[in-house]
Scaffold this motif. Structure first.
Motif, PDB file in Angstrom:
ATOM      1  N   GLU A 267      54.096  14.431  42.743  1.00  0.00           N
ATOM      2  CA  GLU A 267      54.282  15.538  41.810  1.00  0.00           C
ATOM      3  C   GLU A 267      53.840  15.162  40.398  1.00  0.00           C
ATOM      4  O   GLU A 267      53.326  16.002  39.653  1.00  0.00           O
ATOM      5  CB  GLU A 267      55.748  15.983  41.810  1.00  0.00           C
ATOM      6  CG  GLU A 267      56.190  16.672  43.094  1.00  0.00           C
ATOM      7  CD  GLU A 267      55.593  18.064  43.271  1.00  0.00           C
ATOM      8  OE1 GLU A 267      54.806  18.497  42.402  1.00  0.00           O
ATOM      9  OE2 GLU A 267      55.901  18.700  44.297  1.00  0.00           O
ATOM     10  N   ALA A 268      54.020  13.896  40.022  1.00  0.00           N
ATOM     11  CA  ALA A 268      53.574  13.451  38.703  1.00  0.00           C
ATOM     12  C   ALA A 268      52.056  13.548  38.590  1.00  0.00           C
ATOM     13  O   ALA A 268      51.521  13.997  37.561  1.00  0.00           O
ATOM     14  CB  ALA A 268      54.034  12.016  38.445  1.00  0.00           C
ATOM     15  N   GLY A 269      51.352  13.121  39.636  1.00  0.00           N
ATOM     16  CA  GLY A 269      49.901  13.247  39.628  1.00  0.00           C
ATOM     17  C   GLY A 269      49.460  14.688  39.697  1.00  0.00           C
ATOM     18  O   GLY A 269      48.509  15.101  39.010  1.00  0.00           O
ATOM     19  N   ALA A 270      50.158  15.492  40.511  1.00  0.00           N
ATOM     20  CA  ALA A 270      49.807  16.900  40.655  1.00  0.00           C
ATOM     21  C   ALA A 270      49.982  17.647  39.338  1.00  0.00           C
ATOM     22  O   ALA A 270      49.195  18.555  39.013  1.00  0.00           O
ATOM     23  CB  ALA A 270      50.656  17.538  41.745  1.00  0.00           C
ATOM     24  N   ALA A 271      51.001  17.292  38.569  1.00  0.00           N
ATOM     25  CA  ALA A 271      51.231  17.952  37.286  1.00  0.00           C
ATOM     26  C   ALA A 271      50.035  17.772  36.356  1.00  0.00           C
ATOM     27  O   ALA A 271      49.647  18.698  35.625  1.00  0.00           O
ATOM     28  CB  ALA A 271      52.503  17.405  36.641  1.00  0.00           C
ATOM     29  N   VAL A 272      49.460  16.593  36.385  1.00  0.00           N
ATOM     30  CA  VAL A 272      48.257  16.335  35.573  1.00  0.00           C
ATOM     31  C   VAL A 272      47.110  17.225  36.033  1.00  0.00           C
ATOM     32  O   VAL A 272      46.414  17.843  35.216  1.00  0.00           O
ATOM     33  CB  VAL A 272      47.864  14.845  35.667  1.00  0.00           C
ATOM     34  CG1 VAL A 272      46.521  14.603  34.974  1.00  0.00           C
ATOM     35  CG2 VAL A 272      48.947  13.962  35.077  1.00  0.00           C
ATOM     36  N   LEU A 273      46.912  17.300  37.333  1.00  0.00           N
ATOM     37  CA  LEU A 273      45.792  18.068  37.877  1.00  0.00           C
ATOM     38  C   LEU A 273      45.975  19.568  37.675  1.00  0.00           C
ATOM     39  O   LEU A 273      45.024  20.291  37.392  1.00  0.00           O
ATOM     40  CB  LEU A 273      45.611  17.738  39.351  1.00  0.00           C
ATOM     41  CG  LEU A 273      45.285  16.267  39.657  1.00  0.00           C
ATOM     42  CD1 LEU A 273      45.322  16.020  41.149  1.00  0.00           C
ATOM     43  CD2 LEU A 273      43.921  15.890  39.080  1.00  0.00           C
ATOM     44  N   ARG A 274      47.206  20.061  37.826  1.00  0.00           N
ATOM     45  CA  ARG A 274      47.479  21.478  37.606  1.00  0.00           C
ATOM     46  C   ARG A 274      47.141  21.900  36.178  1.00  0.00           C
ATOM     47  O   ARG A 274      46.719  23.028  35.923  1.00  0.00           O
ATOM     48  CB  ARG A 274      48.960  21.789  37.868  1.00  0.00           C
ATOM     49  CG  ARG A 274      49.370  21.809  39.309  1.00  0.00           C
ATOM     50  CD  ARG A 274      50.764  22.421  39.455  1.00  0.00           C
ATOM     51  NE  ARG A 274      51.301  22.176  40.786  1.00  0.00           N
ATOM     52  CZ  ARG A 274      52.155  21.212  41.080  1.00  0.00           C
ATOM     53  NH1 ARG A 274      52.581  20.387  40.128  1.00  0.00           N
ATOM     54  NH2 ARG A 274      52.590  21.068  42.322  1.00  0.00           N
ATOM     55  N   ALA A 275      47.358  20.980  35.249  1.00  0.00           N
ATOM     56  CA  ALA A 275      47.102  21.264  33.837  1.00  0.00           C
ATOM     57  C   ALA A 275      45.639  21.079  33.460  1.00  0.00           C
ATOM     58  O   ALA A 275      45.291  21.193  32.286  1.00  0.00           O
ATOM     59  CB  ALA A 275      47.989  20.372  32.971  1.00  0.00           C
TER      60      ALA A 275
ATOM     61  N   ASP B 225      43.462  10.229  35.119  1.00  0.00           N
ATOM     62  CA  ASP B 225      44.786  10.421  34.517  1.00  0.00           C
ATOM     63  C   ASP B 225      45.840  10.651  35.593  1.00  0.00           C
ATOM     64  O   ASP B 225      46.955  10.130  35.512  1.00  0.00           O
ATOM     65  CB  ASP B 225      44.761  11.614  33.558  1.00  0.00           C
ATOM     66  CG  ASP B 225      43.904  11.378  32.331  1.00  0.00           C
ATOM     67  OD1 ASP B 225      43.727  10.206  31.953  1.00  0.00           O
ATOM     68  OD2 ASP B 225      43.420  12.360  31.746  1.00  0.00           O
ATOM     69  N   ALA B 226      45.497  11.459  36.590  1.00  0.00           N
ATOM     70  CA  ALA B 226      46.428  11.735  37.680  1.00  0.00           C
ATOM     71  C   ALA B 226      46.705  10.480  38.493  1.00  0.00           C
ATOM     72  O   ALA B 226      47.851  10.211  38.884  1.00  0.00           O
ATOM     73  CB  ALA B 226      45.871  12.833  38.578  1.00  0.00           C
ATOM     74  N   VAL B 227      45.668   9.710  38.759  1.00  0.00           N
ATOM     75  CA  VAL B 227      45.824   8.466  39.515  1.00  0.00           C
ATOM     76  C   VAL B 227      46.763   7.513  38.781  1.00  0.00           C
ATOM     77  O   VAL B 227      47.709   6.961  39.372  1.00  0.00           O
ATOM     78  CB  VAL B 227      44.451   7.806  39.749  1.00  0.00           C
ATOM     79  CG1 VAL B 227      44.606   6.374  40.236  1.00  0.00           C
ATOM     80  CG2 VAL B 227      43.641   8.623  40.754  1.00  0.00           C
ATOM     81  N   GLU B 228      46.522   7.316  37.495  1.00  0.00           N
ATOM     82  CA  GLU B 228      47.361   6.399  36.726  1.00  0.00           C
ATOM     83  C   GLU B 228      48.801   6.891  36.656  1.00  0.00           C
ATOM     84  O   GLU B 228      49.743   6.105  36.829  1.00  0.00           O
ATOM     85  CB  GLU B 228      46.805   6.222  35.314  1.00  0.00           C
ATOM     86  CG  GLU B 228      47.603   5.241  34.478  1.00  0.00           C
ATOM     87  CD  GLU B 228      47.081   5.080  33.059  1.00  0.00           C
ATOM     88  OE1 GLU B 228      47.587   4.191  32.352  1.00  0.00           O
ATOM     89  OE2 GLU B 228      46.184   5.859  32.655  1.00  0.00           O
ATOM     90  N   ALA B 229      48.995   8.189  36.416  1.00  0.00           N
ATOM     91  CA  ALA B 229      50.351   8.726  36.297  1.00  0.00           C
ATOM     92  C   ALA B 229      51.151   8.523  37.580  1.00  0.00           C
ATOM     93  O   ALA B 229      52.324   8.135  37.541  1.00  0.00           O
ATOM     94  CB  ALA B 229      50.287  10.216  35.944  1.00  0.00           C
ATOM     95  N   ALA B 230      50.533   8.785  38.713  1.00  0.00           N
ATOM     96  CA  ALA B 230      51.242   8.639  39.985  1.00  0.00           C
ATOM     97  C   ALA B 230      51.525   7.178  40.300  1.00  0.00           C
ATOM     98  O   ALA B 230      52.623   6.825  40.768  1.00  0.00           O
ATOM     99  CB  ALA B 230      50.427   9.274  41.106  1.00  0.00           C
TER     100      ALA B 230
END
Length: 333
Positions: free
Chosen positions: A45-53, A59-64
């Motif tokens: 969900e942390a990675g998905a939040a980046v991608l949704r925005a 950025d999504a890879v690093e966040a997750a």
């Protein structure tokens, strides 16, 4: 174990793994099962939040991955396994499929989030791979969060080291200074053998892809051993012309087969669907060589896939218009 590749209509997509290995239903107690699924979902969900925005795939890879590194259940970051000397030596890599830029670190001991150090190498150095004290010094110079080595101590991982060294007939080192005896959440960590790693692959709304992998290596490793995770083309690879791939398994076999790059090549040069490509490399090539492990992958057109030849792999996937799916065991889709 193969997963059916998803439809290719999604605008963004993300797949992650938390390691493969000996992970049978009988191995995990109900509270362990819930704990692992919860963190996998949180990271996805942390990675998905980046991608949704509209954020970029790296950025999504690093966040997750940072979520997984911060949780002691996984063999990366805080939950890393111990070397034979009683140390935690961490490896990570990240690659941007749009530019083919990549960064990696190996054998770091004080960086709180090795994936962020790998990204700093990619974006703020002229190099791809930094190791040991030099990598730690670079991360410090870049202002990345540093911790005392005792931060990485997990009692259950230490006990796994003691068992491994006893089997190998090697001396057990002194308990690290400042080591905690935390028996709460960290006590739920499962010893999945020598194949613990975390990784994430993502496709953003611009159809750019990226891959990242982070690990503590193998329990009781010696002589500065480094596996496939920080090696571009072995455990981590991303290219917009083919696929983004992150692996988890017995690194020596992944290195010999250049697993991540081999999958990308099958997609790019032979035109194989992503699922067919990951299955060929994992179920046929890796298995024939005697290696164990698995991969996750995405393509710029939105295909998602995973494949593993072990009894389980912590994994999750989510995409635009598709619900989050979390799985652990071989008999789960």
């Amino acid at each position: 174990m193969a997963a059916t590749a998803s439809d290719i209509s999604a605008q963004w997509s993300l797949v992650l793994h938390g390691g493969s290995g000996v992970i049978d239903r009988a191995d995990l107690k109900p509270d362990q099962d819930r704990a692992y699924r919860g963190v996998l979902a949180k990271a996805a969900e942390a990675g998905a939040a980046v991608l949704r925005a509209g954020g970029a795939a790296p950025d999504a890879v690093e966040a997750a991955i940072r979520i997984l590194e911060d949780d002691p259940l996984f063999n990366a970051g805080r939950g890393a396994v111990f070397t034979a000397d009683g140390r935690n030596e961490l490896d990570a890599a990240i690659m941007d499929g749009a530019t083919l830029e990549a960064g990696a670190v190996a054998g770091v001991t004080r960086v709180k989030n090795p994936i962020s150090a790998a990204r700093a190498v990619m974006e703020r150095s002229p190099h791809v791979l930094l190791i040991g004290e030099g990598a730690d010094a670079f991360a410090a110079a870049e202002g990345l969060a540093r911790v005392d080595p005792s931060y990485f101590f997990v009692e259950r991982r230490w006990r796994a080291l003691e068992r491994q060294l006893a089997r190998d007939g090697l001396p057990i080192p002194a308990r690290p200074a400042g080591a905690s005896r935390d028996e709460t959440h960290a006590a739920l960590a499962h010893d999945e053998g020598k194949r613990g790693t975390v990784g994430v692959v993502a496709r953003d709304v611009r159809a750019d892809i990226a891959a990242g992998t982070s690990t503590g290596g193998t329990t009781g490793k010696r002589w500065g051993r480094v596996g496939d995770s920080p090696l571009i083309g072995a455990g981590t690879y991303a290219d917009n012309r083919s696929a983004a791939v992150s692996g988890t398994g017995e690194g020596e076999y992944f290195i010999r087969l250049s697993v991540a790059r081999a999958i990308a090549a099958l997609v790019e040069l032979k035109g194989l669907p992503l699922q067919a490509a990951v299955d060929q490399v994992i179920q046929r090539d890796l298995t024939a060589l005697g290696g164990q492990g698995g991969v996750i992958a995405v393509t710029p057109d939105g295909q998602m896939a995973w494949s593993f030849n072990t009894s389980g792999m912590y994994r999750a996937r989510i995409a635009d218009g598709e619900p989050l799916a979390v799985a652990i065991y071989k008999d789960e889709p």
